[in-house]
Design a protein around this motif. Structure first.
Motif, PDB file in Angstrom:
ATOM      1  N   ALA A   7     -20.921   1.677   3.501  1.00  0.00           N
ATOM      2  CA  ALA A   7     -20.521   0.880   2.334  1.00  0.00           C
ATOM      3  C   ALA A   7     -19.412  -0.095   2.700  1.00  0.00           C
ATOM      4  O   ALA A   7     -19.368  -1.224   2.192  1.00  0.00           O
ATOM      5  CB  ALA A   7     -20.070   1.799   1.200  1.00  0.00           C
ATOM      6  N   SER A   8     -18.529   0.308   3.597  1.00  0.00           N
ATOM      7  CA  SER A   8     -17.435  -0.569   4.019  1.00  0.00           C
ATOM      8  C   SER A   8     -17.942  -1.766   4.802  1.00  0.00           C
ATOM      9  O   SER A   8     -17.445  -2.882   4.639  1.00  0.00           O
ATOM     10  CB  SER A   8     -16.429   0.216   4.854  1.00  0.00           C
ATOM     11  N   VAL A   9     -18.928  -1.556   5.654  1.00  0.00           N
ATOM     12  CA  VAL A   9     -19.510  -2.677   6.403  1.00  0.00           C
ATOM     13  C   VAL A   9     -20.185  -3.659   5.444  1.00  0.00           C
ATOM     14  O   VAL A   9     -20.003  -4.878   5.547  1.00  0.00           O
ATOM     15  CB  VAL A   9     -20.496  -2.161   7.470  1.00  0.00           C
ATOM     16  N   GLY A  68     -11.893   1.915   4.225  1.00  0.00           N
ATOM     17  CA  GLY A  68     -13.079   2.759   4.355  1.00  0.00           C
ATOM     18  C   GLY A  68     -13.498   2.944   5.801  1.00  0.00           C
ATOM     19  O   GLY A  68     -13.813   4.055   6.232  1.00  0.00           O
ATOM     20  N   MET A  69     -13.491   1.866   6.584  1.00  0.00           N
ATOM     21  CA  MET A  69     -13.909   1.972   7.990  1.00  0.00           C
ATOM     22  C   MET A  69     -12.930   2.790   8.812  1.00  0.00           C
ATOM     23  O   MET A  69     -13.327   3.652   9.597  1.00  0.00           O
ATOM     24  CB  MET A  69     -14.087   0.582   8.593  1.00  0.00           C
ATOM     25  N   VAL A  70     -11.645   2.525   8.635  1.00  0.00           N
ATOM     26  CA  VAL A  70     -10.628   3.256   9.397  1.00  0.00           C
ATOM     27  C   VAL A  70     -10.691   4.745   9.084  1.00  0.00           C
ATOM     28  O   VAL A  70     -10.649   5.593   9.990  1.00  0.00           O
ATOM     29  CB  VAL A  70      -9.214   2.692   9.100  1.00  0.00           C
ATOM     30  N   GLY A  76     -13.843   3.601  -2.863  1.00  0.00           N
ATOM     31  CA  GLY A  76     -14.847   3.586  -3.926  1.00  0.00           C
ATOM     32  C   GLY A  76     -14.364   2.896  -5.180  1.00  0.00           C
ATOM     33  O   GLY A  76     -15.106   2.126  -5.802  1.00  0.00           O
ATOM     34  N   SER A  77     -13.119   3.151  -5.563  1.00  0.00           N
ATOM     35  CA  SER A  77     -12.602   2.505  -6.775  1.00  0.00           C
ATOM     36  C   SER A  77     -12.440   1.004  -6.579  1.00  0.00           C
ATOM     37  O   SER A  77     -12.716   0.220  -7.496  1.00  0.00           O
ATOM     38  CB  SER A  77     -11.278   3.144  -7.200  1.00  0.00           C
ATOM     39  N   LEU A  78     -12.027   0.580  -5.387  1.00  0.00           N
ATOM     40  CA  LEU A  78     -11.898  -0.857  -5.141  1.00  0.00           C
ATOM     41  C   LEU A  78     -13.255  -1.544  -5.137  1.00  0.00           C
ATOM     42  O   LEU A  78     -13.395  -2.652  -5.662  1.00  0.00           O
ATOM     43  CB  LEU A  78     -11.166  -1.105  -3.815  1.00  0.00           C
ATOM     44  N   PHE A  79     -14.270  -0.882  -4.551  1.00  0.00           N
ATOM     45  CA  PHE A  79     -15.617  -1.458  -4.560  1.00  0.00           C
ATOM     46  C   PHE A  79     -16.128  -1.585  -5.993  1.00  0.00           C
ATOM     47  O   PHE A  79     -16.738  -2.586  -6.357  1.00  0.00           O
ATOM     48  CB  PHE A  79     -16.588  -0.614  -3.738  1.00  0.00           C
TER      49      PHE A  79
END
Length: 118
Positions: A15-17, A43-45, A79-82
């Motif tokens: 999801a981060s990508v 998310g990626m880190v 998730g909340s930021l997305f």
């Protein structure tokens, strides 16, 4: 436990990508692009950190605390930021600080492994 962590790391990293790619193309909506960029970076880190925790194993309490903290942090923070970037309700932003706290707790638990007795 490890399967749940792997699922969250895989979904969170994926999801981060996607979010990072979308952010690059949303230059006309600066707020959504920034939310996506921030969520993607964290998310990626933390998906990578969660994979490292899985590789360590789950025999120590600090590792389990770090694993669950990173998993919860990915879901709550990124998730909340997305969701906010996608136009979700503003109350979802209330989850972001709890996700940040979970991520900090995960790093503290992981760091505590450096001071353990052998």
């Amino acid at each position: 436990m490890i399967r749940v962590w792997l699922a969250i790391a895989g979904l969170g990293g994926g999801a981060s990508v996607v979010a990072g790619a979308l952010a690059a193309h949303l230059a006309d909506d600066a707020k959504a692009a920034e939310l996506l960029r921030t969520g993607a970076l964290y998310g990626m880190v933390h998906a990578a950190a969660l994979l490292a925790v899985v590789a360590i194993g789950t025999r120590r309490l600090a590792v389990r605390v770090a694993g669950w903290s990173f998993a919860a942090g990915i879901v709550l923070f990124s998730g909340s930021l997305f969701a906010l970037a996608a136009g979700g309700p503003r109350w979802l932003g209330g989850a972001t600080p709890f996700g940040g706290i979970a991520l900090m707790l995960g790093w503290a638990a992981l760091g505590s492994l450096a001071f353990r007795r052998r």
